[in-house]
Scaffold this active site. Structure first.
Site, mmCIF file in Angstrom:
data_model
loop_
_atom_site.group_PDB
_atom_site.id
_atom_site.type_symbol
_atom_site.label_atom_id
_atom_site.label_comp_id
_atom_site.label_asym_id
_atom_site.label_seq_id
_atom_site.Cartn_x
_atom_site.Cartn_y
_atom_site.Cartn_z
ATOM 1 C CG HIS A 1 -1.892 -1.091 1.004
ATOM 2 N ND1 HIS A 1 -2.712 -1.663 2.132
ATOM 3 C CD2 HIS A 1 -2.259 -1.911 0.138
ATOM 4 C CE1 HIS A 1 -3.250 -2.738 2.063
ATOM 5 N NE2 HIS A 1 -3.149 -2.737 0.651
ATOM 6 C CG LEU B 1 -3.926 -7.779 20.343
ATOM 7 C CD1 LEU B 1 -2.536 -8.218 21.041
ATOM 8 C CD2 LEU B 1 -4.279 -6.414 20.574
HETATM 9 P P1 NAD Z 1 -6.128 -3.423 10.798
HETATM 10 O O1 NAD Z 1 -6.016 -2.379 11.639
HETATM 11 O O2 NAD Z 1 -7.311 -3.667 9.775
HETATM 12 O O3 NAD Z 1 -5.856 -4.764 11.935
HETATM 13 C C1 NAD Z 1 -5.242 -4.845 12.715
HETATM 14 C C2 NAD Z 1 -5.175 -6.299 13.098
HETATM 15 O O4 NAD Z 1 -3.815 -6.471 13.962
HETATM 16 C C3 NAD Z 1 -6.349 -6.930 13.811
HETATM 17 O O5 NAD Z 1 -6.450 -8.222 13.470
HETATM 18 C C4 NAD Z 1 -5.629 -6.873 15.349
HETATM 19 O O6 NAD Z 1 -6.002 -8.111 16.021
HETATM 20 C C5 NAD Z 1 -4.356 -7.075 15.127
HETATM 21 N N1 NAD Z 1 -3.250 -6.466 16.018
HETATM 22 C C6 NAD Z 1 -3.490 -5.272 17.002
HETATM 23 N N2 NAD Z 1 -2.536 -4.972 17.649
HETATM 24 C C7 NAD Z 1 -1.801 -5.951 17.680
HETATM 25 C C8 NAD Z 1 -0.434 -6.534 18.291
HETATM 26 N N3 NAD Z 1 0.055 -5.717 19.307
HETATM 27 N N4 NAD Z 1 0.159 -7.620 17.667
HETATM 28 C C9 NAD Z 1 -0.241 -8.457 16.827
HETATM 29 N N5 NAD Z 1 -1.389 -8.121 16.310
HETATM 30 C C10 NAD Z 1 -2.302 -6.988 16.663
HETATM 31 O O7 NAD Z 1 -4.861 -3.720 9.712
HETATM 32 P P2 NAD Z 1 -4.718 -4.065 8.500
HETATM 33 O O8 NAD Z 1 -5.118 -5.436 8.154
HETATM 34 O O9 NAD Z 1 -2.992 -3.851 8.164
HETATM 35 O O10 NAD Z 1 -5.353 -2.906 7.534
HETATM 36 C C11 NAD Z 1 -5.090 -1.613 7.466
HETATM 37 C C12 NAD Z 1 -4.917 -0.635 6.736
HETATM 38 O O11 NAD Z 1 -4.379 0.257 6.877
HETATM 39 C C13 NAD Z 1 -3.407 -1.148 5.824
HETATM 40 O O12 NAD Z 1 -3.897 -1.086 4.327
HETATM 41 C C14 NAD Z 1 -2.350 -0.271 6.125
HETATM 42 O O13 NAD Z 1 -1.759 0.217 4.922
HETATM 43 C C15 NAD Z 1 -3.096 0.925 6.858
HETATM 44 N N6 NAD Z 1 -2.475 1.146 8.027
HETATM 45 C C16 NAD Z 1 -1.081 1.266 8.240
HETATM 46 C C17 NAD Z 1 -0.400 1.452 9.363
HETATM 47 C C18 NAD Z 1 0.932 1.243 9.555
HETATM 48 O O14 NAD Z 1 1.704 1.510 8.672
HETATM 49 N N7 NAD Z 1 1.641 1.210 10.633
HETATM 50 C C19 NAD Z 1 -1.085 1.933 10.517
HETATM 51 C C20 NAD Z 1 -2.615 2.022 10.388
HETATM 52 C C21 NAD Z 1 -3.159 1.536 9.170
#
Ligand code: NAD
Length: 248
Positions: free
Chosen positions: A115, A211
């Site tokens: 992405h 999580l």
């Molecule tokens: P999501 O937010 O939809 O889902 C997050 C997942 O991570 C959940 O299943 C949850 O159970 C799990 N989770 C939460 N905390 C956790 C932890 N400490 N350890 C392990 N697992 C944990 O995320 P997604 O499926 O990646 O979709 C989100 C979209 O938003 C992506 O396309 C991304 O580009 C964008 N995004 C990116 C970031 C980043 O770059 N760090 C942050 C937020 C959103």
């Protein structure tokens, strides 16, 4: 070495890691859907929609300026370091939905950012694509460094309703997985990328770490499931991957 799995031709196992926002949650970057479709107090529709981003031009740039500023101080956690450690010693493809650079900070190379990246910009007018690092972009005055466009300059992040060119790499890599290989899915709800569609008939050994259970991922398709924070699960996942890959 003990307990080494032998395969015809003794080709080394490859490892594929598919990560999402949960990978960086333990580094202090909030996940995406956690608060009902909000991303850092903004509707994803306002800040990540290809059909409307020009209508929200200043807000969109302000949002990604904040994401870049946040990244400057973020440190990798043990899960990012685990991915880097695996990549250093096994043939490993690193795929991430994350727009952050924390896997790179941990030492990963050739990360496929499905992405895009928050630290890049792209000019829709001339196609120029460049890295801005952690700097801010002023949407009222800054212009593309290659052409005079101001309103063509877009964050280098793939928005909803926008083509995602690197999905072709993801499909190719998933298709290449064989029974000897290991797939690790970490920190993704499966809402944006349909994990089930890849995993249900994938012949590799499959590990899931989130999580908690996600309504969009069928945990029954996985051989090993860790419902725990990614940093806490990382040493267990690393050991398991090395065992399955025949390294331990
Ligand atoms: P999501 O937010 O939809 O889902 C997050 C997942 O991570 C959940 O299943 C949850 O159970 C799990 N989770 C939460 N905390 C956790 C932890 N400490 N350890 C392990 N697992 C944990 O995320 P997604 O499926 O990646 O979709 C989100 C979209 O938003 C992506 O396309 C991304 O580009 C964008 N995004 C990116 C970031 C980043 O770059 N760090 C942050 C937020 C959103």
């Amino acid at each position: 070495m003990t307990n080494r799995t032998q395969w015809p031709g003794d080709v080394p196992a490859q490892v594929v890691i598919l990560s999402g926002a949960g990978l960086s949650a333990d580094s202090g970057i909030p996940t995406f859907r956690g608060a009902g479709g909000m991303w850092e107090n903004h509707s994803v529709n306002q800040v990540a929609n290809y059909l409307t981003w020009k209508q929200n031009f200043e807000l969109v740039h302000q949002f990604y300026n904040e994401r870049r500023a946040q990244l400057e101080t973020i440190e990798p956690n043990d899960a990012h370091r685990m991915v880097a450690s695996l990549q250093a010693s096994l043939p490993t493809h690193v795929l991430t939905q994350n727009i952050d650079d924390v896997l790179e900070k941990a030492g990963c190379t050739d990360v496929i950012h499905l992405h895009g990246r928050a630290d890049e910009l792209r000019c829709e007018a001339c196609g120029h694509h460049w890295s801005i690092g952690y700097a801010a972009w002023d949407p009222r005055s800054d212009r593309c460094p290659r052409c005079p466009s101001r309103k063509g300059v877009k964050p280098g992040v793939v928005f909803f309703h926008e083509p995602a060119p690197r999905y072709a790499d993801m499909h190719r890599i998933f298709r290449s997985l064989r029974a000897r290989d290991v797939l690790v899915v970490i920190g993704t709800s499966g809402l944006v990328i349909d994990v089930n569609a890849f995993v249900f008939d994938c012949p590799a050994r499959k590990i899931l770490n989130n999580l908690e259970a996600s309504e969009h991922i069928n945990a029954g398709y996985f051989d090993h499931v860790f419902y725990d924070g990614a940093a806490a699960a990382a040493p267990h996942i690393e050991r398991l991957v090395r065992q399955l890959a025949g390294q331990l």
